[in-house]
Design an enzyme around this catalytic site. Structure first.
Site, PDB file in Angstrom:
ATOM      1  N   LYS A  22     -16.584  -3.240   4.853  1.00 56.88           N
ATOM      2  CA  LYS A  22     -16.565  -4.726   4.838  1.00 56.88           C
ATOM      3  C   LYS A  22     -15.717  -5.004   3.804  1.00 56.88           C
ATOM      4  O   LYS A  22     -14.671  -5.792   3.845  1.00 56.88           O
ATOM      5  CB  LYS A  22     -17.890  -5.460   5.198  1.00 56.88           C
ATOM      6  N   ASN A  23     -16.294  -5.116   2.251  1.00 62.05           N
ATOM      7  CA  ASN A  23     -15.582  -5.353   1.307  1.00 62.05           C
ATOM      8  C   ASN A  23     -14.367  -4.870   1.206  1.00 62.05           C
ATOM      9  O   ASN A  23     -13.702  -5.590   0.393  1.00 62.05           O
ATOM     10  CB  ASN A  23     -16.905  -5.071   0.323  1.00 62.05           C
ATOM     11  N   CYS A 118     -24.224 -19.470  -3.719  1.00 65.37           N
ATOM     12  CA  CYS A 118     -24.865 -18.941  -2.533  1.00 65.37           C
ATOM     13  C   CYS A 118     -26.198 -18.379  -2.523  1.00 65.37           C
ATOM     14  O   CYS A 118     -26.647 -18.476  -3.847  1.00 65.37           O
ATOM     15  CB  CYS A 118     -24.046 -17.652  -2.027  1.00 65.37           C
ATOM     16  N   ARG A 123     -22.579 -17.686  -8.858  1.00 69.55           N
ATOM     17  CA  ARG A 123     -21.319 -16.945  -8.484  1.00 69.55           C
ATOM     18  C   ARG A 123     -19.902 -17.691  -8.782  1.00 69.55           C
ATOM     19  O   ARG A 123     -19.376 -18.144  -7.818  1.00 69.55           O
ATOM     20  CB  ARG A 123     -21.201 -16.514  -7.399  1.00 69.55           C
ATOM     21  N   ASP A 308     -25.619  -4.159  -3.950  1.00 69.98           N
ATOM     22  CA  ASP A 308     -25.820  -4.151  -2.647  1.00 69.98           C
ATOM     23  C   ASP A 308     -26.552  -3.084  -1.822  1.00 69.98           C
ATOM     24  O   ASP A 308     -26.849  -3.003  -0.513  1.00 69.98           O
ATOM     25  CB  ASP A 308     -24.374  -3.898  -1.916  1.00 69.98           C
ATOM     26  N   ARG A 400     -23.073 -10.413   9.552  1.00 71.18           N
ATOM     27  CA  ARG A 400     -21.770 -10.537   8.737  1.00 71.18           C
ATOM     28  C   ARG A 400     -21.387  -9.216   8.299  1.00 71.18           C
ATOM     29  O   ARG A 400     -20.501  -8.888   7.774  1.00 71.18           O
ATOM     30  CB  ARG A 400     -22.315 -11.355   7.626  1.00 71.18           C
TER      31      ARG A 400
END
Ligand code: UD1
Length: 421
Positions: A22-23, A118, A123, A308, A400
């Site tokens: 994803k990233n 968030c 951030r 993560d 997501r």
């Protein structure tokens, strides 16, 4: 809104295919803005964040089509229709800020909404801004938007990042490909997603050296051309599923997994009593005894232990023998899964960026709420080990970042289902 129901206690056995990252994909997609020619990505993950990025790129004039059920994304930005990334899209996903560098490089101007806070922390964007200013951009904050211009185009320069921010490295790397002259990015992030982006940009004609180290050198070129690029394996999805057999027993082979993506994590698994073996198709994982052992974990930029994977690791340590200490050094507020795990019978104490986890014999199923992407999957993993039924609510976070989690875990024996409210 959908919920996931997990009934614990089933042993897992079989193969889990790991998707493209994803990233990486979220950084690769904005690279389409750098060229008039088509950019095609293969091995793309099928996730709602990718749909959000598609929407954003389309709003800027890109044509984006997805093929093979979303595994191939073909993009073309012959003309930029707009240079404004609207709050309505950016607020949904912080990675939207990755259009800033490419827009500045191609159009010499960009107006990009600040993402706002968030769940896991404030951030800010200050490191991105400083980096792009070092290439000659002028950036002002007005009405919640960054207004950036580079009259006459960006100019190569020396960029020293205060912190090895992943997003800032990606933004400045893309921007530097079309800047005049040479750019030196010092204290660059070294994550595999940066290496993947550099490879893709090089396939588009960029001149880049040193990706994967903390100094990246970019020689600006006049234009980039089209390319086809395969997205690297998702090391976070990989690490998540590698943990699953430690909760349940059994043996799981993660297809596409590679040790080089996940070295620091595998070292901790070994210390916790979890065997990882390389196979031709990926990585095979098995718990050595009948319970994992406590280990201490500090999250750090790559090649350190990834933030993560901290929530998933904490969930695993809840049933380990002994007491583990976790320190979160990347985000200031990333232990929100802890109170939910406590509702399942875990013994966790949190003080600022430190958590202490004392393993218990058994977790117990409960209704729990996911507050962010990695927190949601940690609760599902905990549910695999818990007695009775665990209901994870608010799974839109999960969608997501994890494609078909219930299908992937269900296929190796987990009792898991999705219910729509
Ligand atoms: C990326 C990943 C995210 C991962 C994170 C750290 C994507 C889409 N997301 O996020 O999943 O958790 O790397 O590995 O790739 N910071 C500043 N100022 C800035 C930029 C960052 O203070 O201008 C701070 C952040 O608030 C945070 C830390 O630096 O505390 C790390 O952020 P960064 O490396 O930039 O992460 P992201 O690129 O946002």
């Amino acid at each position: 809104m959908d919920s996931i129901i997990v009934r614990g206690g089933a042993e897992l056995r079989g193969q889990i295919p790991i998707a493209g990252a994803k990233n990486a994909c979220l950084a690769l997609m904005p690279a389409t803005l750098l060229s008039e020619e088509p950019l095609t990505l293969t091995n793309a993950p099928r996730l709602s964040d990718i749909c959000t990025m598609t929407q954003l790129l389309e709003s800027l004039g890109a044509e984006v089509s997805s093929m093979q059920g979303g595994k191939v994304i073909a993009m073309s930005t012959h003309d930029l229709g707009s240079t404004r990334a609207d709050y309505e899209i950016v607020r949904k996903m912080r990675a939207s800020n990755l259009v800033l560098g490419p827009l500045l490089a191609r159009a010499h101007e960009a107006v990009v909404s600040l993402p706002g806070g968030c769940a896991i922390g404030a951030r800010p964007m200050d490191i991105h801004i400083e980096a792009l200013e070092a290439l000659g951009a002028q950036i002002e904050l007005k009405d919640g938007y960054l207004h950036a211009v580079a009259r006459g185009g960006l100019k190569g320069g020396r960029v020293k990042l205060r912190f090895a921010s992943v997003g800032a490295t990606e933004n400045v790397l893309m921007a530097a490909t079309l800047a005049k002259g040479t750019t030196l990015i010092e204290n660059a992030a070294r994550e595999p997603e940066i290496v993947d982006l550099a490879r893709c940009l090089r396939a588009m004609g960029a001149q880049i050296e040193g990706e994967g180290s903390s100094t990246i050198e970019v020689q600006g070129v006049d234009r980039l051309h089209g390319a086809t690029h395969q997205v690297v394996t998702d090391r976070i999805e990989l690490g998540t599923y590698m943990l699953a057999p430690a909760f349940t027993g059994g043996e799981v082979e993660c297809l596409g997994g590679k040790l080089e993506l996940i070295g620091a994590f595998v070292e901790k698994l070994d210390m916790a009593g979890i065997d990882v073996t390389e196979t031709e198709a990926g990585l095979k994982v098995k718990l050595r005894g009948d319970r994992p052992r406590a280990v201490d974990v500090i999250t750090e930029p790559f090649p350190g232990f990834p933030t993560d994977l901290q929530a998933q690791m904490m969930a695993m340590l809840c049933t380990a023998q002994g007491t583990s200490r976790l320190e979160e050094k990347i985000f200031e507020n990333r232990f929100m899964h802890a109170p939910e795990l406590v509702r399942m019978g875990a013994r966790i104490e949190v003080h600022g960026g430190h958590a202490t986890v004392t393993g218990v014999d058994k977790l117990k199923g409960a209704q729990v709420m996911a507050t962010d992407l990695r927190a949601s999957v940690s609760l599902i993993l905990a549910g695999l080990a818990a007695e009775g039924e665990t209901v994870v609510n608010r799974v839109y976070h999960l969608d997501r970042g994890y494609e078909h989690v219930e299908d992937k875990l269900g296929a190796v024996g987990a009792r898991i289902e999705r219910v729509s409210a």
